[in-house]
Design an enzyme around this catalytic site. Sequence first.
Site, PDB file in Angstrom:
ATOM      1  N   LYS A 280       0.859  -1.190   0.000  1.00 12.71           N
ATOM      2  CA  LYS A 280       0.000   0.000   0.000  1.00 12.71           C
ATOM      3  C   LYS A 280       0.892   1.237   0.000  1.00 12.71           C
ATOM      4  O   LYS A 280       1.761   1.378   0.876  1.00 12.71           O
ATOM      5  CB  LYS A 280      -0.848  -0.031   1.278  1.00 12.71           C
ATOM      6  CG  LYS A 280      -2.231   0.555   1.155  1.00 12.71           C
ATOM      7  CD  LYS A 280      -2.958   0.264   2.471  1.00 12.71           C
ATOM      8  CE  LYS A 280      -4.341   0.801   2.494  1.00 12.71           C
ATOM      9  NZ  LYS A 280      -4.912   0.732   3.845  1.00 12.71           N
TER      10      LYS A 280
HETATM   11  C1  E4P Z   1      -8.340   1.657   3.848  1.00 11.50           C
HETATM   12  O1  E4P Z   1      -7.509   0.940   3.332  1.00 11.50           O
HETATM   13  C2  E4P Z   1      -8.142   2.326   5.136  1.00 11.50           C
HETATM   14  O2  E4P Z   1      -7.417   1.442   5.969  1.00 11.50           O
HETATM   15  C3  E4P Z   1      -9.430   2.625   5.856  1.00 11.50           C
HETATM   16  O3  E4P Z   1     -10.553   2.232   5.096  1.00 11.50           O
HETATM   17  C4  E4P Z   1      -9.514   3.990   6.428  1.00 11.50           C
HETATM   18  O4  E4P Z   1     -10.738   4.129   7.096  1.00 11.50           O
HETATM   19  P1  E4P Z   1     -11.017   5.303   8.128  1.00 11.50           P
HETATM   20  O5  E4P Z   1     -11.173   6.582   7.366  1.00 11.50           O
HETATM   21  O6  E4P Z   1     -12.288   4.913   8.810  1.00 11.50           O
HETATM   22  O7  E4P Z   1      -9.840   5.348   9.057  1.00 11.50           O
END
Ligand code: E4P
Length: 217
Positions: A83
């Site tokens: 990522k």
């Molecule tokens: C996605 O890969 C992220 O880990 C996640 O969906 C972020 O979510 P949040 O905005 O609730 O922290």
Amino acid sequence: MKFFVDTADVAAISELNDLGMVDGVTTNPSLILKSGRDILEVTKEICGIVSGPVSAEVVAIKADEMIAEGRKLAKIAPNIAVKVPLTWDGLKACKVLTGEGNMVNVTLCFSANQALLAAKAGATFISPFIGRLDDINLDGMELIADIRTIYDNYNFTTQILAASIRTVNHVTEAARIGADVMTAPPEVIRKLAMHPLTDKGLELFLADWAKTGQKII
Ligand code: E4P
């Protein structure tokens, strides 16, 4: 629609995986902090449970350092998706890491133009953050729809991974638009099964069943 679970909580992943609800996992530095575990150890454990893509996030800012971190993360297991953030350096890292045969999830996407760049850089997944846009009174779902249209216009194969999902309605809307994947915390996935009329109907059936005096087993 594929279901990814947005957590580094191994017990929650295992439970949902046994039910066939987990096509992949997404983690991020905040979720690793929440787990209290070492990133390499916990990610390896998750990859041993789930056969689909498991996103593990780099934390470097410069492309060459992201690439080095990405290569190390990719060595954890064959189902790692590295990522990287949607910055210019993140796009450079995406291009190199996908060129080496790795899956790459480009995260922190908040605009259609960013998503277009990620697709051109060869991203496997693009992660538009719905909830965080809704948090500042913008329409996260409109972004998913725009990306769907743009990717379909040009036959980009990058998968739209609807992220930052906070409600069950986010799931329905993302599915209606045609997001390829959604990632949600375990509690949101569990809430998808809930309906007050199901609870009420079951209560009535059980009350009537008791009156019959019968038993199935
Ligand atoms: C996605 O890969 C992220 O880990 C996640 O969906 C972020 O979510 P949040 O905005 O609730 O922290």
